[in-house]
Scaffold this motif. Structure first.
Motif, PDB file in Angstrom:
ATOM      1  N   THR A 240     -10.564  -2.668  10.885  1.00 17.81           N
ATOM      2  CA  THR A 240      -9.396  -1.920  11.354  1.00 17.81           C
ATOM      3  C   THR A 240      -9.109  -2.218  12.810  1.00 17.81           C
ATOM      4  OG1 THR A 240      -9.948  -0.153   9.791  1.00 17.81           O
ATOM      5  CG2 THR A 240      -8.402   0.380  11.551  1.00 17.81           C
TER       6      THR A 240
ATOM      7  N   VAL B  75      -1.397  -2.374   2.936  1.00 11.42           N
ATOM      8  CA  VAL B  75      -2.075  -2.650   1.678  1.00 11.42           C
ATOM      9  C   VAL B  75      -3.521  -3.087   1.920  1.00 11.42           C
ATOM     10  CG1 VAL B  75      -2.139  -4.195  -0.330  1.00 11.42           C
ATOM     11  CG2 VAL B  75       0.027  -3.181   0.406  1.00 11.42           C
ATOM     12  N   ALA B  76      -3.730  -3.939   2.933  1.00 10.55           N
ATOM     13  CA  ALA B  76      -5.081  -4.408   3.239  1.00 10.55           C
ATOM     14  C   ALA B  76      -5.981  -3.257   3.682  1.00 10.55           C
ATOM     15  CB  ALA B  76      -5.033  -5.479   4.326  1.00 10.55           C
TER      16      ALA B  76
ATOM     17  N   PHE C  82      -5.541   0.001   3.082  1.00 14.18           N
ATOM     18  CA  PHE C  82      -5.738   0.926   1.963  1.00 14.18           C
ATOM     19  C   PHE C  82      -6.777   0.382   0.987  1.00 14.18           C
ATOM     20  CE2 PHE C  82      -4.810   2.082  -2.423  1.00 14.18           C
ATOM     21  CZ  PHE C  82      -4.882   3.467  -2.357  1.00 14.18           C
ATOM     22  N   THR C  83      -6.661  -0.891   0.635  1.00 15.40           N
ATOM     23  CA  THR C  83      -7.569  -1.481  -0.343  1.00 15.40           C
ATOM     24  C   THR C  83      -9.009  -1.483   0.161  1.00 15.40           C
ATOM     25  OG1 THR C  83      -5.783  -2.903  -1.162  1.00 15.40           O
ATOM     26  CG2 THR C  83      -8.041  -3.521  -1.739  1.00 15.40           C
ATOM     27  N   TYR C  84      -9.198  -1.953   1.388  1.00 14.40           N
ATOM     28  CA  TYR C  84     -10.554  -2.023   1.949  1.00 14.40           C
ATOM     29  C   TYR C  84     -11.134  -0.612   2.107  1.00 14.40           C
ATOM     30  CZ  TYR C  84     -14.349  -3.959   4.795  1.00 14.40           C
ATOM     31  OH  TYR C  84     -15.573  -4.341   5.284  1.00 14.40           O
ATOM     32  N   SER C  85     -10.317   0.340   2.593  1.00  6.01           N
ATOM     33  CA  SER C  85     -10.784   1.719   2.766  1.00  6.01           C
ATOM     34  C   SER C  85     -11.172   2.340   1.431  1.00  6.01           C
ATOM     35  CB  SER C  85      -9.700   2.571   3.440  1.00  6.01           C
ATOM     36  OG  SER C  85      -9.378   2.083   4.718  1.00  6.01           O
ATOM     37  N   PHE C  86     -10.382   2.074   0.402  1.00  2.91           N
ATOM     38  CA  PHE C  86     -10.671   2.626  -0.924  1.00  2.91           C
ATOM     39  C   PHE C  86     -11.982   2.066  -1.472  1.00  2.91           C
ATOM     40  CE2 PHE C  86     -10.290   2.528  -5.576  1.00  2.91           C
ATOM     41  CZ  PHE C  86     -10.071   3.881  -5.824  1.00  2.91           C
ATOM     42  N   ILE C  87     -12.199   0.767  -1.272  1.00  2.00           N
ATOM     43  CA  ILE C  87     -13.438   0.142  -1.742  1.00  2.00           C
ATOM     44  C   ILE C  87     -14.647   0.754  -1.036  1.00  2.00           C
ATOM     45  CG2 ILE C  87     -14.769  -2.003  -1.752  1.00  2.00           C
ATOM     46  CD1 ILE C  87     -12.091  -3.484  -2.128  1.00  2.00           C
TER      47      ILE C  87
ATOM     48  N   ARG D  52     -15.339   4.357  -2.194  1.00  2.00           N
ATOM     49  CA  ARG D  52     -15.997   4.404  -3.502  1.00  2.00           C
ATOM     50  C   ARG D  52     -17.477   4.056  -3.377  1.00  2.00           C
ATOM     51  NH1 ARG D  52     -13.094   4.011  -8.260  1.00  2.00           N
ATOM     52  NH2 ARG D  52     -15.180   4.170  -9.178  1.00  2.00           N
TER      53      ARG D  52
END
Length: 237
Positions: free
Chosen positions: A22, A74-75, A77-82, A85
């Motif tokens: 980030t 998008v980048a 959000f995707t990395y944060s979501f991974i 989890r």
């Protein structure tokens, strides 16, 4: 560059990498915007009274300034979501479970003798090890290195917050709700920890120590603190 506390768990490493990612995107965006501003200032500064060529609308420019923010969002959000989890994963069956109770104004840590992690001597063992702090004596939370540890959090009164800075993660301790999270520590040492939620007059007294030890040291600590069988207590009397 600002720095975070040193990560001491596998999950904290993932959080740290997300922070670096980030920060890198923010740095690139800052440099790009500042460079564009400087280019415009110097390339299009007024040189005379002649009106420069006028451009009304540009599909290419509009696509660029729309696509770049979308890609960034998008980048992130995707990395944060991974990472979310992976950090908030379910504890494996062989994880050590530590029950954490926050109360005004200290902590209590409870270990079940039949749930001591991958090297539990006896799954049918009864009893618990209770480590309870007082305002005058901070408790020490002991966990083994290299094994998953699940913390279950509950409060006896108001909202507290279980915060170990080197985990790069904290979670509220809420009355009537059991919160939980899992970490796998990989660095030996002793670390300071505290309540990170203003919970009353003596909130500042809610400090404790975290000690990450080898499995052999943890087993020795368990043996020294394990509750004595009723027969042994009667013989001592």
């Amino acid at each position: 560059m600002p720095s975070l506390p040193k990560p001491i768990t596998d999950e904290a490493d993932k959080i740290h990498n997300l922070w670096i990612f980030t920060l890198a995107i923010a740095a690139v965006a800052f440099i790009g915007v500042e460079a564009a501003i400087l280019y415009v200032v110097f390339a299009f500064r007024k040189k005379n009274d002649e009106l420069p060529a006028q451009t009304h609308g540009s599909t290419v420019v509009e696509l660029i300034w729309t696509t770049i923010p979308v890609v960034i969002v998008v980048a992130l959000f995707t990395y944060s979501f991974i990472v979310l989890r992976e950090v908030e994963n379910t504890a494996p069956d062989d994880a050590l479970t530590v029950h954490v109770q926050g109360f005004q104004f200290q902590w209590a840590f409870t270990y079940d003798m039949n749930d001591l992690g991958t090297n539990t001597p006896d799954r049918s063992a009864e009893g618990q090890i209770l480590i309870q702090g007082t305002p005058a004596q901070e408790p020490t939370l002991i966990i083994p290195e290299g094994e998953p540890v699940e913390f279950t959090l509950f409060s006896a009164d108001v909202i507290h917050s279980f915060y170990i800075p080197h985990f790069l993660y904290k979670l509220d301790v809420v009355p009537g709700r059991d919160n939980r999270f899992v970490v796998t520590p990989h660095t030996l040492g002793t670390y300071h920890a505290q309540c990170a939620e203003l919970c009353g007059l003596n909130h500042a007294l809610m400090r404790f120590q975290l000690k990450v030890v080898t499995r052999d040291e943890f087993d020795q600590w368990v043996a020294e603190n394990a509750p004595k069988p009723a027969s042994a207590v009667q013989q001592a009397q």
